[in-house]
Design a protein around this motif. Sequence first.
Motif, PDB file in Angstrom:
ATOM      1  N   GLN A  59       0.642  -1.096   0.105  1.00  0.00           N
ATOM      2  CA  GLN A  59       0.116  -0.190   0.269  1.00  0.00           C
ATOM      3  C   GLN A  59       0.633   1.752  -0.027  1.00  0.00           C
ATOM      4  OE1 GLN A  59      -3.203   0.171   3.142  1.00  0.00           O
ATOM      5  NE2 GLN A  59      -3.844   1.812   2.746  1.00  0.00           N
ATOM      6  N   SER A  60       1.674   1.179   1.372  1.00  0.00           N
ATOM      7  CA  SER A  60       2.594   2.849   1.031  1.00  0.00           C
ATOM      8  C   SER A  60       3.742   2.933  -0.402  1.00  0.00           C
ATOM      9  CB  SER A  60       3.076   2.792   1.754  1.00  0.00           C
ATOM     10  OG  SER A  60       4.252   1.988   2.486  1.00  0.00           O
ATOM     11  N   LEU A  61       4.118   1.361  -0.962  1.00  0.00           N
ATOM     12  CA  LEU A  61       4.763   1.367  -2.052  1.00  0.00           C
ATOM     13  C   LEU A  61       3.473   1.978  -3.600  1.00  0.00           C
ATOM     14  CD1 LEU A  61       7.304   0.577  -3.608  1.00  0.00           C
ATOM     15  CD2 LEU A  61       6.858  -1.546  -4.008  1.00  0.00           C
ATOM     16  N   ALA A  62       2.867   2.144  -3.408  1.00  0.00           N
ATOM     17  CA  ALA A  62       1.650   2.134  -4.263  1.00  0.00           C
ATOM     18  C   ALA A  62       1.410   3.687  -4.125  1.00  0.00           C
ATOM     19  CB  ALA A  62       0.342   1.433  -3.759  1.00  0.00           C
ATOM     20  N   ALA A  63       1.531   4.407  -2.381  1.00  0.00           N
ATOM     21  CA  ALA A  63       1.222   5.580  -2.374  1.00  0.00           C
ATOM     22  C   ALA A  63       2.392   6.119  -2.959  1.00  0.00           C
ATOM     23  CB  ALA A  63       0.878   6.138  -1.242  1.00  0.00           C
ATOM     24  N   THR A  64       3.709   5.942  -3.144  1.00  0.00           N
ATOM     25  CA  THR A  64       4.971   6.540  -3.215  1.00  0.00           C
ATOM     26  C   THR A  64       5.097   6.561  -4.391  1.00  0.00           C
ATOM     27  OG1 THR A  64       6.100   5.680  -1.627  1.00  0.00           O
ATOM     28  CG2 THR A  64       7.710   6.221  -2.163  1.00  0.00           C
ATOM     29  N   LEU A  65       4.449   4.695  -5.615  1.00  0.00           N
ATOM     30  CA  LEU A  65       4.832   5.420  -7.164  1.00  0.00           C
ATOM     31  C   LEU A  65       3.715   6.147  -8.029  1.00  0.00           C
ATOM     32  CD1 LEU A  65       6.691   1.284  -7.312  1.00  0.00           C
ATOM     33  CD2 LEU A  65       7.485   3.334  -7.529  1.00  0.00           C
ATOM     34  N   GLU A  66       2.895   6.283  -6.415  1.00  0.00           N
ATOM     35  CA  GLU A  66       2.092   7.051  -6.939  1.00  0.00           C
ATOM     36  C   GLU A  66       0.952   6.602  -8.059  1.00  0.00           C
ATOM     37  OE1 GLU A  66       2.047  10.892  -8.663  1.00  0.00           O
ATOM     38  OE2 GLU A  66       3.350  11.525  -6.583  1.00  0.00           O
ATOM     39  N   MET A  67       0.801   5.019  -7.794  1.00  0.00           N
ATOM     40  CA  MET A  67       0.059   3.649  -8.641  1.00  0.00           C
ATOM     41  C   MET A  67      -1.131   3.402  -7.793  1.00  0.00           C
ATOM     42  SD  MET A  67       3.455   2.031 -10.916  1.00  0.00           S
ATOM     43  CE  MET A  67       2.023   0.786 -11.005  1.00  0.00           C
ATOM     44  N   ASP A  68      -2.267   3.097  -8.491  1.00  0.00           N
ATOM     45  CA  ASP A  68      -3.515   1.730  -8.391  1.00  0.00           C
ATOM     46  C   ASP A  68      -2.812   0.980  -7.344  1.00  0.00           C
ATOM     47  OD1 ASP A  68      -5.210  -0.483  -9.510  1.00  0.00           O
ATOM     48  OD2 ASP A  68      -6.342   1.460  -8.433  1.00  0.00           O
TER      49      ASP A  68
END
Length: 156
Positions: A59-68
């Motif tokens: 979840q935090s990786l998705a937020a960092t990468l700005e990906m769904d």
Amino acid sequence: MGSLPVVNQPVEHRSGALLDHLARRVRVRSEAVLAPLGLRPRHLVALTVLRSRGDCTQQSLAATLEMDGTNVVGLLNELEAENLIERRRSPEDRRRHLVELTDAGAKQLEKAESALAAIEDEVLGALDESQRETLHTLLLQAARGGETSCPTDIDA
């Protein structure tokens, strides 16, 4: 009806189009050197984030990468299939997965970065070392402006 903000900087000094142009030049060349390594630019970004921040939740990786979240799962599936990352259940919350870079992933990332160094030299060849360092510092500062961290535990 509100008024638009006044932009004090002359149009010829705006950086967006220049950044986009340089990014395209780097991207086209990068894709060509990454392909033989089985990597794409989005893989490289995820591996770099994991190396610099350590383990983090999907979840935090998705937020960092700005990906769904769904797209991040697909990206991680690709990286995991090549043994470049590992996912494991979080000991604090079994519903969450922690993502970490494997030794093989770190080695592949080093190979990719070596291959990409020549591209950077080509694209930024008009700048001397001091200018490149300044550019890197400024880009890093700009990138960190809207960045979220990759903690291993999520605040509830």
